[in-house]
Design a protein around this motif. Structure first.
Motif, PDB file in Angstrom:
ATOM      1  N   TRP A   1      20.660  15.177  -3.668  1.00 47.54           N
ATOM      2  CA  TRP A   1      21.546  15.549  -2.552  1.00 47.54           C
ATOM      3  C   TRP A   1      20.853  15.376  -1.198  1.00 47.54           C
ATOM      4  O   TRP A   1      21.509  15.297  -0.163  1.00 47.54           O
ATOM      5  N   LEU A   2      19.515  15.315  -1.227  1.00 45.50           N
ATOM      6  CA  LEU A   2      18.773  15.138   0.031  1.00 45.50           C
ATOM      7  C   LEU A   2      18.662  13.645   0.330  1.00 45.50           C
ATOM      8  O   LEU A   2      17.745  12.972  -0.121  1.00 45.50           O
ATOM      9  N   SER A   3      19.613  13.136   1.074  1.00 45.67           N
ATOM     10  CA  SER A   3      19.565  11.712   1.408  1.00 45.67           C
ATOM     11  C   SER A   3      18.503  11.467   2.485  1.00 45.67           C
ATOM     12  O   SER A   3      18.043  12.410   3.138  1.00 45.67           O
ATOM     13  N   ALA A   4      18.127  10.217   2.661  1.00 39.63           N
ATOM     14  CA  ALA A   4      17.144   9.868   3.694  1.00 39.63           C
ATOM     15  C   ALA A   4      17.664  10.273   5.077  1.00 39.63           C
ATOM     16  O   ALA A   4      16.903  10.758   5.930  1.00 39.63           O
ATOM     17  N   PHE A   5      18.960  10.111   5.307  1.00 42.47           N
ATOM     18  CA  PHE A   5      19.558  10.500   6.591  1.00 42.47           C
ATOM     19  C   PHE A   5      19.404  11.997   6.826  1.00 42.47           C
ATOM     20  O   PHE A   5      19.058  12.447   7.911  1.00 42.47           O
ATOM     21  N   LEU A   6      19.703  12.764   5.758  1.00 43.12           N
ATOM     22  CA  LEU A   6      19.657  14.227   5.891  1.00 43.12           C
ATOM     23  C   LEU A   6      18.228  14.701   6.139  1.00 43.12           C
ATOM     24  O   LEU A   6      17.985  15.568   6.986  1.00 43.12           O
ATOM     25  N   ILE A   7      17.272  14.108   5.414  1.00 45.25           N
ATOM     26  CA  ILE A   7      15.869  14.499   5.610  1.00 45.25           C
ATOM     27  C   ILE A   7      15.450  14.214   7.047  1.00 45.25           C
ATOM     28  O   ILE A   7      14.840  15.056   7.722  1.00 45.25           O
ATOM     29  N   TYR A   8      15.822  13.035   7.531  1.00 41.33           N
ATOM     30  CA  TYR A   8      15.434  12.660   8.899  1.00 41.33           C
ATOM     31  C   TYR A   8      16.102  13.592   9.923  1.00 41.33           C
ATOM     32  O   TYR A   8      15.474  14.020  10.896  1.00 41.33           O
ATOM     33  N   ALA A   9      17.383  13.906   9.683  1.00 45.81           N
ATOM     34  CA  ALA A   9      18.094  14.792  10.617  1.00 45.81           C
ATOM     35  C   ALA A   9      17.478  16.191  10.610  1.00 45.81           C
ATOM     36  O   ALA A   9      17.281  16.801  11.664  1.00 45.81           O
ATOM     37  N   LEU A  10      17.155  16.680   9.408  1.00 46.53           N
ATOM     38  CA  LEU A  10      16.516  18.001   9.319  1.00 46.53           C
ATOM     39  C   LEU A  10      15.169  18.002  10.043  1.00 46.53           C
ATOM     40  O   LEU A  10      14.810  18.954  10.731  1.00 46.53           O
TER      41      LEU A  10
ATOM     42  N   GLY B   1       5.282   7.995  -2.078  1.00 49.59           N
ATOM     43  CA  GLY B   1       6.499   7.179  -2.151  1.00 49.59           C
ATOM     44  C   GLY B   1       7.346   7.417  -0.912  1.00 49.59           C
ATOM     45  O   GLY B   1       7.084   8.354  -0.142  1.00 49.59           O
ATOM     46  N   THR B   2       8.365   6.587  -0.721  1.00 47.46           N
ATOM     47  CA  THR B   2       9.159   6.651   0.516  1.00 47.46           C
ATOM     48  C   THR B   2       9.777   8.036   0.722  1.00 47.46           C
ATOM     49  O   THR B   2       9.590   8.673   1.749  1.00 47.46           O
ATOM     50  N   LYS B   3      10.500   8.515  -0.293  1.00 47.49           N
ATOM     51  CA  LYS B   3      11.168   9.809  -0.141  1.00 47.49           C
ATOM     52  C   LYS B   3      10.162  10.969  -0.165  1.00 47.49           C
ATOM     53  O   LYS B   3      10.287  11.931   0.589  1.00 47.49           O
ATOM     54  N   GLY B   4       9.174  10.810  -1.012  1.00 49.28           N
ATOM     55  CA  GLY B   4       8.136  11.853  -1.106  1.00 49.28           C
ATOM     56  C   GLY B   4       7.427  12.039   0.227  1.00 49.28           C
ATOM     57  O   GLY B   4       7.176  13.167   0.668  1.00 49.28           O
ATOM     58  N   ASN B   5       7.104  10.936   0.872  1.00 48.73           N
ATOM     59  CA  ASN B   5       6.442  11.024   2.175  1.00 48.73           C
ATOM     60  C   ASN B   5       7.339  11.725   3.201  1.00 48.73           C
ATOM     61  O   ASN B   5       6.888  12.581   3.958  1.00 48.73           O
ATOM     62  N   SER B   6       8.617  11.328   3.210  1.00 46.38           N
ATOM     63  CA  SER B   6       9.550  11.938   4.161  1.00 46.38           C
ATOM     64  C   SER B   6       9.634  13.443   3.935  1.00 46.38           C
ATOM     65  O   SER B   6       9.620  14.226   4.885  1.00 46.38           O
ATOM     66  N   LEU B   7       9.702  13.830   2.650  1.00 48.02           N
ATOM     67  CA  LEU B   7       9.766  15.266   2.344  1.00 48.02           C
ATOM     68  C   LEU B   7       8.482  15.974   2.758  1.00 48.02           C
ATOM     69  O   LEU B   7       8.510  17.112   3.236  1.00 48.02           O
ATOM     70  N   PHE B   8       7.368  15.283   2.584  1.00 44.55           N
ATOM     71  CA  PHE B   8       6.079  15.867   2.976  1.00 44.55           C
ATOM     72  C   PHE B   8       6.061  16.172   4.479  1.00 44.55           C
ATOM     73  O   PHE B   8       5.684  17.257   4.902  1.00 44.55           O
ATOM     74  N   TRP B   9       6.487  15.172   5.286  1.00 48.52           N
ATOM     75  CA  TRP B   9       6.451  15.376   6.751  1.00 48.52           C
ATOM     76  C   TRP B   9       7.489  16.395   7.193  1.00 48.52           C
ATOM     77  O   TRP B   9       7.252  17.158   8.134  1.00 48.52           O
TER      78      TRP B   9
ATOM     79  N   VAL C   1       4.492   9.457  12.805  1.00 48.88           N
ATOM     80  CA  VAL C   1       4.215   9.104  11.403  1.00 48.88           C
ATOM     81  C   VAL C   1       5.517   9.045  10.602  1.00 48.88           C
ATOM     82  O   VAL C   1       5.751   8.110   9.833  1.00 48.88           O
ATOM     83  N   MET C   2       6.359  10.054  10.812  1.00 52.66           N
ATOM     84  CA  MET C   2       7.624  10.113  10.069  1.00 52.66           C
ATOM     85  C   MET C   2       8.504   8.907  10.388  1.00 52.66           C
ATOM     86  O   MET C   2       9.166   8.342   9.523  1.00 52.66           O
ATOM     87  N   ASN C   3       8.483   8.518  11.664  1.00 47.87           N
ATOM     88  CA  ASN C   3       9.362   7.448  12.136  1.00 47.87           C
ATOM     89  C   ASN C   3       8.842   6.061  11.770  1.00 47.87           C
ATOM     90  O   ASN C   3       9.598   5.089  11.768  1.00 47.87           O
ATOM     91  N   HIS C   4       7.524   5.975  11.489  1.00 48.29           N
ATOM     92  CA  HIS C   4       6.846   4.708  11.159  1.00 48.29           C
ATOM     93  C   HIS C   4       6.823   3.729  12.326  1.00 48.29           C
ATOM     94  O   HIS C   4       6.202   2.675  12.229  1.00 48.29           O
ATOM     95  N   PHE C   5       7.495   4.055  13.377  1.00 49.23           N
ATOM     96  CA  PHE C   5       7.555   3.116  14.508  1.00 49.23           C
ATOM     97  C   PHE C   5       7.723   3.923  15.789  1.00 49.23           C
ATOM     98  O   PHE C   5       8.493   4.878  15.826  1.00 49.23           O
TER      99      PHE C   5
END
Lengths: 316, 230
Positions: A5-14, A138-146, A214-218
């Protein structure tokens, strides 16, 4: 436990909302308690972001150091550089009145933006530069970490703000905000206290900027526009700049509602996301700020002590 | 205790206090003078809120001519301005507590002493200071300065604009503070009659200059008129 349920969009928005809450908490110390209206929030955020980017990308780190050590050093550099910048700006604005402080800090944010744009050799200019992520989940794991790290920072900042509220230091900050000449005659160096407060707040905003990189990669100059300052300022004022939870409630009611509920859960046409929504967002935030200042200048949470007192006097 | 040697001070190049010599010991010392004579400027200068243009200022054997106000406060000079002597957004208790950030004595002991001196503010300890009456605000301002455990208290027209019932009470408190707490007091005051009742010595200021310094007991109407240059 499934995290589908935690999409990449939602993680980034949170993550973005959490970062905004964090910066609003640091602004709360400066503006809500000590009365220093810092309008250069995005300048410190951007300085932290770019200091991290320049350190991690432009320094030829030896392979023997691995990925983590350069990351830690670059993060520390972001904190130290923004703290020093905060002290310098604090020194410049120390004798200015409220309007002068707003203009001075806004000018600082403009300088950071201009440097990010013009110093191509270091910052990549308008095109920006990529920033590597040292964590390997991993991609999602890293996002969740940050996201987790940012939430931890927000909790720590809120806890620190709550401690300051109850401490003699907090009372001194309020005293400085209300009558600095009188506060000076209390036997404490108000200039040094304001300077250290500005340094702490700036360092916090810089750290959030570095984590964002770091989270944004750019990183690129479009990430450090005035809308960052506006989101933090509106959130804090709307929630109540005199209250510990003002920043949390205010940002959730503004950036939280808009960036999470509206952008992710409302069925909007795809064509809106590029231009329409960002513009509407700024318009809504601006209108909310005006309405709050008109109808509830102390914010949604207000000033509980004052509200209680007024209620009591009213009954008497 | 406090020695001023040829001090000059003022605002933005305008000299208000002109080459003033003063020596204040363990006493209540009244600063009298008409409006614009420089009483408030003198007290703000002694509190180190206004820089010296020239001259020297010594307190308890230490040169404080160039120190900022927070240092002079830490060394024992308490200051109560004529206006804006409280922090309106803090409660009465918080106003008193911010005064107790220096010194080694227990904060609660100091609070008990201040509340004993000003029982009225004790009853309003949880009220926001900004909602107090003028007389109560002055008491809080004075109490806050006493929480600093000062050796010298500078009171700038503490009864200006107060109702008569507060004026008598306030002068009684000034005498009590000096007697029971061994605090020297420099009192700027327009109400010469009341000031002379509590003061040991007086200086009369006229356009920033000391036109007369004398024992309060020796003051006569003629000498005051001469000092005021009426």
């Amino acid at each position: 436990m499934s995290l589908d349920w935690l999409s990449a969009f939602l993680i980034y928005a949170l993550f973005t909302v959490a970062g905004t809450v964090g910066m609003a908490q640091f602004l709360h110390l400066q503006m809500g308690l000590a009365g220093i209206g810092n309008f250069g929030i995005v300048g410190f955020f951007g300085l932290g972001m770019y200091t991290y980017g320049v350190f991690i990308r432009r320094i030829p780190w030896p392979d023997a150091m691995g990925d983590i050590l350069p990351f830690v050093i670059s993060m520390l550099a972001a904190v130290v550089v923004t703290a020093l910048a905060g002290m310098l700006i604090g020194w410049f604005i120390s004798d200015l009145d409220g309007d002068g402080v707003l203009v001075g800090t806004l000018g600082f944010a403009t300088v950071v933006y201009s440097l990010a744009l013009s110093e191509k050799r270091w910052t990549g200019g308008a095109e920006g530069m990529a920033v590597t992520d040292p964590v390997g989940f991993g991609t999602k794991g890293n996002s969740l970490f940050w996201l987790g790290l940012m939430l931890l920072l927000v909790v720590a900042a809120t806890y620190y703000v709550a401690r300051v509220h109850r401490s003699p230091y907090g009372r001194l900050l309020v005293a400085i905000g209300q009558n600095e000449p009188l506060a000076r005659s209390l036997g404490k160096p108000t200039f040094g206290i304001k300077l250290s407060l500005f340094a702490i707040g700036s360092a916090g905003m810089g750290l959030i900027g570095a984590i964002f990189a770091v989270m944004n990669h750019f990183i690129r100059p479009t990430e450090i526009g005035i809308e960052v300052t506006l989101a933090v300022m509106v959130g804090l004022v709307l929630g109540g700049s005199a209250r510990v939870w003002g920043a949390v409630v205010g940002v959730l009611l503004t950036a939280g509602l808009f960036d999470i509920v509206v952008q992710i859960y409302l069925p909007l046409p795809d064509s809106w996301y590029q231009i329409t929504l960002p513009v509407v967002r700024e318009m809504v935030f601006g209108a909310m700020l005006i309405l709050v200042l008109l109808w509830r200048p102390l914010g949604v949470l207000g000033d509980m002590r004052r509200d209680k007192l007024v209620a009591r006097l009213g009954r008497g | 205790m406090l020695d001023a040697k040829g001090i000059c001070s003022g605002y933005r190049g305008v000299t208000v206090i002109k080459s003033l010599d003063l020596s204040v010991g363990r006493e209540v010392f009244a600063v009298l003078g008409a409006n614009g004579a420089g009483k408030s400027t003198l007290l703000a200068t002694l509190a180190r809120l206004i820089p010296l243009m020239s001259g020297e200022l010594w307190f308890q054997g230490e040169d404080i001519s160039r120190v900022p106000s927070w240092v002079s406060a830490a060394r024992g000079i308490g200051y109560v301005p004529q206006e804006k002597g409280i922090f309106p957004g803090l409660t009465v208790l918080e106003n008193l507590y911010v005064g107790a950030m220096i010194g080694s004595r227990s904060r609660e002991d100091r609070l008990d002493e201040v509340i004993e001196l000003f029982p009225d503010i004790g009853e309003r300890r949880n009220q926001l200071a900004g909602t107090l009456s003028g007389g109560e605000s002055r008491m809080v301002a004075c109490g806050r300065a006493l929480m600093q455990d000062p050796r010298l208290l500078l009171l700038d027209e503490p009864t200006a604009g107060l109702a008569p019932k507060y004026v008598d009470s306030f002068f009684d408190k000034i005498r009590e503070i000096h007697r029971t707490r061994d605090v020297s007091i420099i009192l700027a005051e327009q109400n010469a009659t009341k000031a002379l009742e509590v003061a040991d010595r007086v200086v009369v200021l006229s356009l920033g200059e000391a036109s007369a310094i004398m024992d309060a007991a020796d003051v006569t109407t003629e000498k005051l008129k001469e000092g005021y240059r009426i």
